[in-house]
Scaffold this motif. Structure first.
Motif, PDB file in Angstrom:
ATOM      1  N   GLY A  81       0.832  -1.194   0.000  1.00  0.00           N
ATOM      2  CA  GLY A  81       0.000   0.000   0.000  1.00  0.00           C
ATOM      3  C   GLY A  81       0.866   1.244   0.000  1.00  0.00           C
ATOM      4  N   ALA A  82       0.294   2.362  -0.430  1.00  0.00           N
ATOM      5  CA  ALA A  82       1.060   3.592  -0.633  1.00  0.00           C
ATOM      6  C   ALA A  82       1.749   4.102   0.635  1.00  0.00           C
ATOM      7  N   PRO A  83       1.088   4.175   1.806  1.00  0.00           N
ATOM      8  CA  PRO A  83       1.753   4.754   2.986  1.00  0.00           C
ATOM      9  C   PRO A  83       3.003   3.972   3.409  1.00  0.00           C
ATOM     10  N   THR A  84       2.875   2.644   3.525  1.00  0.00           N
ATOM     11  CA  THR A  84       4.024   1.845   3.965  1.00  0.00           C
ATOM     12  C   THR A  84       5.122   1.847   2.906  1.00  0.00           C
ATOM     13  N   LEU A  85       4.734   1.862   1.622  1.00  0.00           N
ATOM     14  CA  LEU A  85       5.736   1.905   0.555  1.00  0.00           C
ATOM     15  C   LEU A  85       6.575   3.182   0.654  1.00  0.00           C
ATOM     16  N   HIS A  86       5.951   4.312   0.995  1.00  0.00           N
ATOM     17  CA  HIS A  86       6.699   5.552   1.187  1.00  0.00           C
ATOM     18  C   HIS A  86       7.739   5.397   2.288  1.00  0.00           C
ATOM     19  N   ARG A  87       7.367   4.744   3.383  1.00  0.00           N
ATOM     20  CA  ARG A  87       8.318   4.584   4.494  1.00  0.00           C
ATOM     21  C   ARG A  87       9.411   3.582   4.143  1.00  0.00           C
ATOM     22  N   VAL A  88       9.079   2.535   3.375  1.00  0.00           N
ATOM     23  CA  VAL A  88      10.109   1.587   2.945  1.00  0.00           C
ATOM     24  C   VAL A  88      11.129   2.298   2.059  1.00  0.00           C
ATOM     25  N   LEU A  89      10.628   3.119   1.129  1.00  0.00           N
ATOM     26  CA  LEU A  89      11.526   3.896   0.271  1.00  0.00           C
ATOM     27  C   LEU A  89      12.419   4.806   1.117  1.00  0.00           C
ATOM     28  N   TYR A  90      11.826   5.452   2.127  1.00  0.00           N
ATOM     29  CA  TYR A  90      12.600   6.373   2.967  1.00  0.00           C
ATOM     30  C   TYR A  90      13.708   5.618   3.703  1.00  0.00           C
ATOM     31  N   HIS A  91      13.378   4.512   4.373  1.00  0.00           N
ATOM     32  CA  HIS A  91      14.378   3.773   5.161  1.00  0.00           C
ATOM     33  C   HIS A  91      15.419   3.120   4.256  1.00  0.00           C
ATOM     34  N   TYR A  92      14.996   2.638   3.086  1.00  0.00           N
ATOM     35  CA  TYR A  92      15.955   2.011   2.165  1.00  0.00           C
ATOM     36  C   TYR A  92      17.008   3.030   1.737  1.00  0.00           C
ATOM     37  N   ASN A  93      16.549   4.231   1.350  1.00  0.00           N
ATOM     38  CA  ASN A  93      17.516   5.236   0.899  1.00  0.00           C
ATOM     39  C   ASN A  93      18.358   5.761   2.045  1.00  0.00           C
ATOM     40  N   GLN A  94      17.825   5.802   3.247  1.00  0.00           N
ATOM     41  CA  GLN A  94      18.612   6.244   4.385  1.00  0.00           C
ATOM     42  C   GLN A  94      19.763   5.289   4.687  1.00  0.00           C
ATOM     43  N   ARG A  95      19.516   3.989   4.499  1.00  0.00           N
ATOM     44  CA  ARG A  95      20.514   2.991   4.898  1.00  0.00           C
ATOM     45  C   ARG A  95      21.369   2.487   3.724  1.00  0.00           C
ATOM     46  N   GLY A 131      22.751   2.136  -4.395  1.00  0.00           N
ATOM     47  CA  GLY A 131      21.785   2.415  -5.458  1.00  0.00           C
ATOM     48  C   GLY A 131      20.462   2.890  -4.880  1.00  0.00           C
ATOM     49  N   GLU A 132      19.923   3.973  -5.444  1.00  0.00           N
ATOM     50  CA  GLU A 132      18.661   4.525  -4.949  1.00  0.00           C
ATOM     51  C   GLU A 132      17.522   3.528  -5.165  1.00  0.00           C
ATOM     52  N   PHE A 133      16.485   3.600  -4.323  1.00  0.00           N
ATOM     53  CA  PHE A 133      15.435   2.577  -4.285  1.00  0.00           C
ATOM     54  C   PHE A 133      14.738   2.414  -5.637  1.00  0.00           C
ATOM     55  N   THR A 134      14.295   3.529  -6.243  1.00  0.00           N
ATOM     56  CA  THR A 134      13.560   3.415  -7.504  1.00  0.00           C
ATOM     57  C   THR A 134      14.445   2.841  -8.615  1.00  0.00           C
ATOM     58  N   TRP A 135      15.714   3.238  -8.611  1.00  0.00           N
ATOM     59  CA  TRP A 135      16.641   2.705  -9.624  1.00  0.00           C
ATOM     60  C   TRP A 135      16.874   1.220  -9.448  1.00  0.00           C
ATOM     61  N   ARG A 136      17.000   0.762  -8.173  1.00  0.00           N
ATOM     62  CA  ARG A 136      17.214  -0.664  -7.896  1.00  0.00           C
ATOM     63  C   ARG A 136      16.006  -1.489  -8.290  1.00  0.00           C
ATOM     64  N   CYS A 137      14.801  -0.917  -8.073  1.00  0.00           N
ATOM     65  CA  CYS A 137      13.591  -1.644  -8.481  1.00  0.00           C
ATOM     66  C   CYS A 137      13.559  -1.851  -9.991  1.00  0.00           C
ATOM     67  N   GLU A 138      13.873  -0.804 -10.746  1.00  0.00           N
ATOM     68  CA  GLU A 138      13.879  -0.921 -12.208  1.00  0.00           C
ATOM     69  C   GLU A 138      14.970  -1.880 -12.680  1.00  0.00           C
ATOM     70  N   ASP A 139      16.106  -1.833 -11.998  1.00  0.00           N
ATOM     71  CA  ASP A 139      17.235  -2.679 -12.403  1.00  0.00           C
ATOM     72  C   ASP A 139      16.980  -4.148 -12.088  1.00  0.00           C
ATOM     73  N   GLU A 140      16.382  -4.441 -10.936  1.00  0.00           N
ATOM     74  CA  GLU A 140      16.192  -5.826 -10.504  1.00  0.00           C
ATOM     75  C   GLU A 140      14.891  -6.430 -11.011  1.00  0.00           C
ATOM     76  N   LEU A 141      13.832  -5.613 -11.137  1.00  0.00           N
ATOM     77  CA  LEU A 141      12.521  -6.156 -11.486  1.00  0.00           C
ATOM     78  C   LEU A 141      12.097  -5.834 -12.910  1.00  0.00           C
ATOM     79  N   LEU A 177       5.916   1.630  -8.227  1.00  0.00           N
ATOM     80  CA  LEU A 177       6.158   3.040  -7.910  1.00  0.00           C
ATOM     81  C   LEU A 177       4.943   3.921  -8.186  1.00  0.00           C
ATOM     82  N   SER A 178       4.011   3.452  -9.018  1.00  0.00           N
ATOM     83  CA  SER A 178       2.811   4.258  -9.282  1.00  0.00           C
ATOM     84  C   SER A 178       1.956   4.426  -8.025  1.00  0.00           C
ATOM     85  N   GLN A 179       2.102   3.548  -7.044  1.00  0.00           N
ATOM     86  CA  GLN A 179       1.350   3.669  -5.795  1.00  0.00           C
ATOM     87  C   GLN A 179       1.746   4.915  -4.999  1.00  0.00           C
TER      88      GLN A 179
END
Length: 390
Positions: free
Chosen positions: A285-299, A304-314, A323-325
């Motif tokens: 869901g959109a709210p939790t996905l925002h927080r996952v993106l935030y914590h992933y990029n923080q750590r 590799g940035e979260f959106t770039w890794r998603c495109e590269d791996e998936l 990401l449309s969510q």
């Protein structure tokens, strides 16, 4: 001894001095100038002052009024009764009907286009948000006070309307509307799974509150309230428009998912790991996905940035679906979910869970409703969570 001339104001003053205050009570005198005498007025020019060639006399008008209680003007029982009926009509029936016991019998001219009597004023109830509990992302508490005059109007029900506003810039456009009867749908427990009773009127308070659930986060709603009298007439509606807060997020869980996605993307990613990452992110869901993106990029942004890794791996297609969510939330909620820390504050509130009962069987007494309601309703506690960024 020559006769003494006494002006009327002096006479009134003398009554006060001699103790005859009752005769002087309520007397009001007002002296106003009427201008100088015209030359054609022979009476003015016959005055001693005019005869001696001095300034012409100036006429004045002395207005004297005396206030008296109405009962002193009533001399017989018929006049007294007619006056009483007229006063009652003006007080309770807008002067357009007669008071019969505790209701108004309206004149033939005091009916609306719908055929309902209009002489007895129907007070508009004032709907408001609860001052005690803040709205959550899925729940609000609405309140109003039940008031009705002792004569003229008998309120037998309230109608509550809930509308979901679809246009953020135009609150006149609504998507859905729900109209409930307080007596038939809520108080009786007939069909109100998303609306529960809070406070009800009693001998000490006239407050009525309702807990409205099943709302969508980050969404604008409009609520309306009408009072309905025993003739079927509705009052003017009272409106409250509110935007529900952002959805709650379990921040600890979001951090764990960010670590899980990093481990799935780290190194060689097999087809099974790709599908696991895709399913995990699509179910958030959109709210939790925002927080996952935030914590992933923080750590792990250095890998590799979260959106770039998603495109590269998936791949671009699956990454685009995930990401449309992120665009489903308002800018305000997006900003809140970018805060360093999201806290989850919990609160509890009591409500009445009512079983179906026929309220008409025992009648409706607003001033002492609690005794009958508690026979058919159980008091329960509801726990809520509210997200807060800091």
């Amino acid at each position: 001894m020559p006769p003494r001339t006494l002006t009327y104001p002096a006479y009134i003053a003398s009554l006060l001095d001699t103790g005859a205050k009752r005769m002087a009570a309520g007397v009001r005198m007002d002296c106003t100038s009427q201008g100088q005498c015209p030359r054609s007025c022979h009476l003015c020019h016959m005055s001693p002052r005019a005869a001696q060639g001095r300034q012409q006399s100036e006429p004045v008008l002395l207005q004297i009024t005396k206030a008296a209680p109405i009962y002193e003007l009533v001399s017989n029982n018929e006049t007294y009764q007619a006056l009483q009926e007229a006063m009652m009509s003006m007080l309770w029936c807008s002067g357009k009907g007669d008071v019969i016991d505790d209701w108004c019998r309206c004149d033939s001219s005091a009916f609306g286009t719908d055929g309902l009597p209009t002489c007895a004023p129907l007070t508009q109830p004032m709907l408001k948000l609860s001052y005690t509990y803040e709205p959550s992302s899925s729940l609000v508490i609405m309140e109003w006070n039940h008031t009705e005059p002792p004569i003229g109007v008998r309120i037998v029900d309230y109608l509550i309307s809930q509308e979901k506003v679809t246009e953020r810039t135009d609150h006149s456009k609504v998507e859905t509307e729900t109209l409930l009867s307080f007596v038939d749908d809520i108080l009786s427990g007939a069909r109100s799974p998303c609306v529960m009773l809070g406070d009800i009127p009693n001998l000490l308070s006239s407050s009525v509150s309702m807990i409205i659930r099943c709302l969508e986060p980050d969404t604008t709603y409009m609520f309306r309230l009408w009072a309905v009298d025993n003739t079927g007439r509705r009052s003017r509606p009272s409106e409250v428009t509110i935007k529900t807060p952002c959805p709650t997020v379990d921040d600890v869980k979001a951090q764990e998912i960010a670590d899980k996605i990093y481990n799935l993307f780290n190194g060689y990613t097999s087809g099974k790991e790709q599908q696991t990452a895709y399913n995990t992110l699509m179910d958030l869901g959109a709210p939790t996905l925002h927080r996952v993106l935030y914590h992933y990029n923080q750590r792990y942004e250095s890998f590799g940035e979260f959106t770039w890794r998603c495109e590269d791996e998936l791949g671009p297609r699956k990454a685009s679906l995930i990401l449309s969510q992120l665009d489903e939330l308002s800018p305000w909620c997006k900003g809140l979910l970018q805060e360093p820390k999201i806290g989850l504050r919990r609160m509890s509130l009591k409500f009445l869970s009512c079983r179906y009962t026929d309220t008409k069987a025992f009648g409706l007494n607003w001033s002492d409703m609690g005794q009958d309601v508690h026979k058919a309703c159980d008091e329960q506690t509801l726990t809520l969570g509210c997200a807060k960024g800091y």
